[in-house]
Design an enzyme around this catalytic site. Structure first.
Site, PDB file in Angstrom:
ATOM      1  N   SER A 156       0.868  -1.183   0.000  1.00  0.00           N
ATOM      2  CA  SER A 156       0.000   0.000   0.000  1.00  0.00           C
ATOM      3  C   SER A 156       0.900   1.226   0.000  1.00  0.00           C
ATOM      4  O   SER A 156       2.065   1.139   0.424  1.00  0.00           O
ATOM      5  CB  SER A 156      -0.852   0.000   1.274  1.00  0.00           C
ATOM      6  OG  SER A 156      -1.474   1.261   1.451  1.00  0.00           O
ATOM      7  N   TYR A 169      -2.522  -1.303  10.464  1.00  0.00           N
ATOM      8  CA  TYR A 169      -2.466  -1.504   8.999  1.00  0.00           C
ATOM      9  C   TYR A 169      -1.143  -0.956   8.449  1.00  0.00           C
ATOM     10  O   TYR A 169      -0.443  -1.641   7.699  1.00  0.00           O
ATOM     11  CB  TYR A 169      -3.658  -0.796   8.348  1.00  0.00           C
ATOM     12  CG  TYR A 169      -3.747  -0.946   6.842  1.00  0.00           C
ATOM     13  CD1 TYR A 169      -4.206  -2.133   6.266  1.00  0.00           C
ATOM     14  CD2 TYR A 169      -3.383   0.095   5.990  1.00  0.00           C
ATOM     15  CE1 TYR A 169      -4.303  -2.267   4.882  1.00  0.00           C
ATOM     16  CE2 TYR A 169      -3.482  -0.027   4.611  1.00  0.00           C
ATOM     17  CZ  TYR A 169      -3.944  -1.210   4.064  1.00  0.00           C
ATOM     18  OH  TYR A 169      -4.036  -1.346   2.696  1.00  0.00           O
TER      19      TYR A 169
HETATM   20  P1  NAD Z   1     -11.050  -6.308  -0.529  1.00  0.00           P
HETATM   21  O1  NAD Z   1     -11.565  -6.207   0.847  1.00  0.00           O
HETATM   22  O2  NAD Z   1     -11.952  -6.051  -1.672  1.00  0.00           O
HETATM   23  O3  NAD Z   1     -10.351  -7.681  -0.781  1.00  0.00           O
HETATM   24  C1  NAD Z   1      -9.512  -8.286   0.167  1.00  0.00           C
HETATM   25  C2  NAD Z   1      -9.354  -9.728  -0.216  1.00  0.00           C
HETATM   26  O4  NAD Z   1      -8.623 -10.375   0.795  1.00  0.00           O
HETATM   27  C3  NAD Z   1     -10.711 -10.420  -0.341  1.00  0.00           C
HETATM   28  O5  NAD Z   1     -10.698 -11.268  -1.456  1.00  0.00           O
HETATM   29  C4  NAD Z   1     -10.787 -11.205   0.957  1.00  0.00           C
HETATM   30  O6  NAD Z   1     -11.547 -12.369   0.851  1.00  0.00           O
HETATM   31  C5  NAD Z   1      -9.322 -11.531   1.179  1.00  0.00           C
HETATM   32  N1  NAD Z   1      -9.055 -11.852   2.575  1.00  0.00           N
HETATM   33  C6  NAD Z   1      -9.266 -11.093   3.668  1.00  0.00           C
HETATM   34  N2  NAD Z   1      -8.936 -11.777   4.765  1.00  0.00           N
HETATM   35  C7  NAD Z   1      -8.491 -12.996   4.344  1.00  0.00           C
HETATM   36  C8  NAD Z   1      -8.001 -14.146   4.994  1.00  0.00           C
HETATM   37  N3  NAD Z   1      -7.910 -14.208   6.331  1.00  0.00           N
HETATM   38  N4  NAD Z   1      -7.644 -15.211   4.254  1.00  0.00           N
HETATM   39  C9  NAD Z   1      -7.748 -15.178   2.900  1.00  0.00           C
HETATM   40  N5  NAD Z   1      -8.209 -14.128   2.231  1.00  0.00           N
HETATM   41  C10 NAD Z   1      -8.570 -13.045   2.943  1.00  0.00           C
HETATM   42  O7  NAD Z   1      -9.820  -5.321  -0.612  1.00  0.00           O
HETATM   43  P2  NAD Z   1      -8.846  -4.952  -1.807  1.00  0.00           P
HETATM   44  O8  NAD Z   1      -8.919  -3.489  -1.964  1.00  0.00           O
HETATM   45  O9  NAD Z   1      -9.073  -5.799  -2.984  1.00  0.00           O
HETATM   46  O10 NAD Z   1      -7.456  -5.285  -1.097  1.00  0.00           O
HETATM   47  C11 NAD Z   1      -6.513  -6.199  -1.632  1.00  0.00           C
HETATM   48  C12 NAD Z   1      -5.136  -5.820  -1.130  1.00  0.00           C
HETATM   49  O11 NAD Z   1      -4.805  -4.524  -1.623  1.00  0.00           O
HETATM   50  C13 NAD Z   1      -5.043  -5.739   0.399  1.00  0.00           C
HETATM   51  O12 NAD Z   1      -3.806  -6.265   0.820  1.00  0.00           O
HETATM   52  C14 NAD Z   1      -5.086  -4.237   0.665  1.00  0.00           C
HETATM   53  O13 NAD Z   1      -4.434  -3.887   1.854  1.00  0.00           O
HETATM   54  C15 NAD Z   1      -4.369  -3.718  -0.562  1.00  0.00           C
HETATM   55  N6  NAD Z   1      -4.656  -2.308  -0.843  1.00  0.00           N
HETATM   56  C16 NAD Z   1      -5.898  -1.905  -1.231  1.00  0.00           C
HETATM   57  C17 NAD Z   1      -6.122  -0.563  -1.484  1.00  0.00           C
HETATM   58  C18 NAD Z   1      -7.456  -0.032  -1.912  1.00  0.00           C
HETATM   59  O14 NAD Z   1      -7.624   1.198  -1.957  1.00  0.00           O
HETATM   60  N7  NAD Z   1      -8.412  -0.856  -2.275  1.00  0.00           N
HETATM   61  C19 NAD Z   1      -5.079   0.353  -1.344  1.00  0.00           C
HETATM   62  C20 NAD Z   1      -3.834  -0.098  -0.932  1.00  0.00           C
HETATM   63  C21 NAD Z   1      -3.632  -1.437  -0.699  1.00  0.00           C
END
Ligand code: NAD
Length: 268
Positions: A156, A169
């Site tokens: 991130s 986080y």
């Molecule tokens: P999201 O909540 O849509 O997806 C998260 C995914 O992780 C889901 O598929 C969920 O099922 C899975 N997950 C959560 N806990 C889990 C567990 N214990 N075991 C297995 N799977 C698990 O969020 P996203 O935005 O798609 O996030 C994906 C990654 O990107 C994360 O690591 C998040 O920190 C990172 N991220 C997202 C953003 C954003 O703005 N969306 C920004 C920076 C980083």
């Protein structure tokens, strides 16, 4: 097709960015292990999309089989599950060439209100799970005598940028940054590259609250020089590049995918 003949495991690929990555890697020719924890329907959707890409799937009784994709339920916060996920992926497709550590969660709280339970949930999924998934993957490469492998962590902008009220986080993503830098040195001799992709604000369910709150969303959009939120495709395109042979000389780097947010961020 940059990833023909490769096998990728994408953690947390039943929705959001992970789903986009799984589908994109399949479009580039990879076979993909889809992972989910509590959303098997989402994993099924990812598999359906992978199946529709077609490619080298075998026809059985007029139907394309699922040989290009396979879904495994595993909780990335539990090391035993992580071990099982890596072992089952290898058993099914015979190898893993590309590990994408994507699964992640965040919990909002003032620092003084953070509970041990929430702290553990964030650190276990965002860092401990990634640490051991990477370790089990590397051990397998060593046992097989392989001299290659790609590890891509979805970290991130908050591996660097403060995010008040999300201290665990930020700590988990900062830990991923140092793990990645350390391993770029330690794994170089094994021919394994490791890099982070650092998204800014991407339109996915993790940002549900933000997306439904114009008072929060509008100032954020003003902070993004490119003037829009990112989409999962913006992230998956970079992952596909890092997984490909074109990125063979890149290791130990973070690629920021944030529309310029990092250099223009102001807390409201
Ligand atoms: P999201 O909540 O849509 O997806 C998260 C995914 O992780 C889901 O598929 C969920 O099922 C899975 N997950 C959560 N806990 C889990 C567990 N214990 N075991 C297995 N799977 C698990 O969020 P996203 O935005 O798609 O996030 C994906 C990654 O990107 C994360 O690591 C998040 O920190 C990172 N991220 C997202 C953003 C954003 O703005 N969306 C920004 C920076 C980083």
């Amino acid at each position: 097709m940059k990833l023909n003949g490769k096998v990728a495991l994408v953690t947390g690929s039943s929705g959001g960015i992970g789903q986009g990555i799984a589908i994109r890697l399949a479009e580039e020719g990879a076979k993909v292990v889809v992972n989910y924890r509590s959303n098997p329907q989402g994993a099924e959707q990812t598999l359906d999309a992978i199946q529709k890409i077609g490619g080298d799937c075998k026809m059985l009784d007029g139907f394309c089989d699922y040989d290009r994709g396979y879904a495994i339920g595993a909780d990335l916060g539990m090391v035993d599950d992580v071990k099982k996920l890596i072992a089952e992926s290898i058993e099914y497709f015979g190898a893993i060439d590309i590990l994408v550590n994507n699964a992640g969660i965040e919990k909002h709280a003032d620092f003084w209100d953070v509970t041990e339970q929430d702290f553990d949930a964030v650190m276990n999924i965002n860092f401990k799970g990634v640490f051991f998934a990477t370790q089990f993957f590397v051990k397998h490469q060593i046992e097989q005598g392989k001299q290659n492998g790609r590890i891509i962590n979805i970290s991130s902008v908050h591996e660097d940028l403060p995010f008040p009220h999300f201290t665990s986080y930020c700590a988990s993503k900062g830990a991923l940054k140092m793990m990645m830098r350390n391993l770029s040195v330690e794994l170089g001799a094994l021919g394994i590259t490791i890099n982070n992709v650092a998204p800014g604000a991407i339109e996915t369910p993790i940002n549900k609250q933000l997306l439904n709150n114009p008072a929060q969303l509008e100032p954020l959009l003003k902070n993004i020089p490119l003037g829009r939120l990112g989409q999962p495709d913006d992230v998956s395109a970079v992952v596909a590049f890092l997984a490909s042979d074109d990125a063979r000389y890149i290791t130990g780097s973070t690629v920021v995918v944030d529309g310029g947010l990092l250099w223009n961020y102001q807390e409201q």
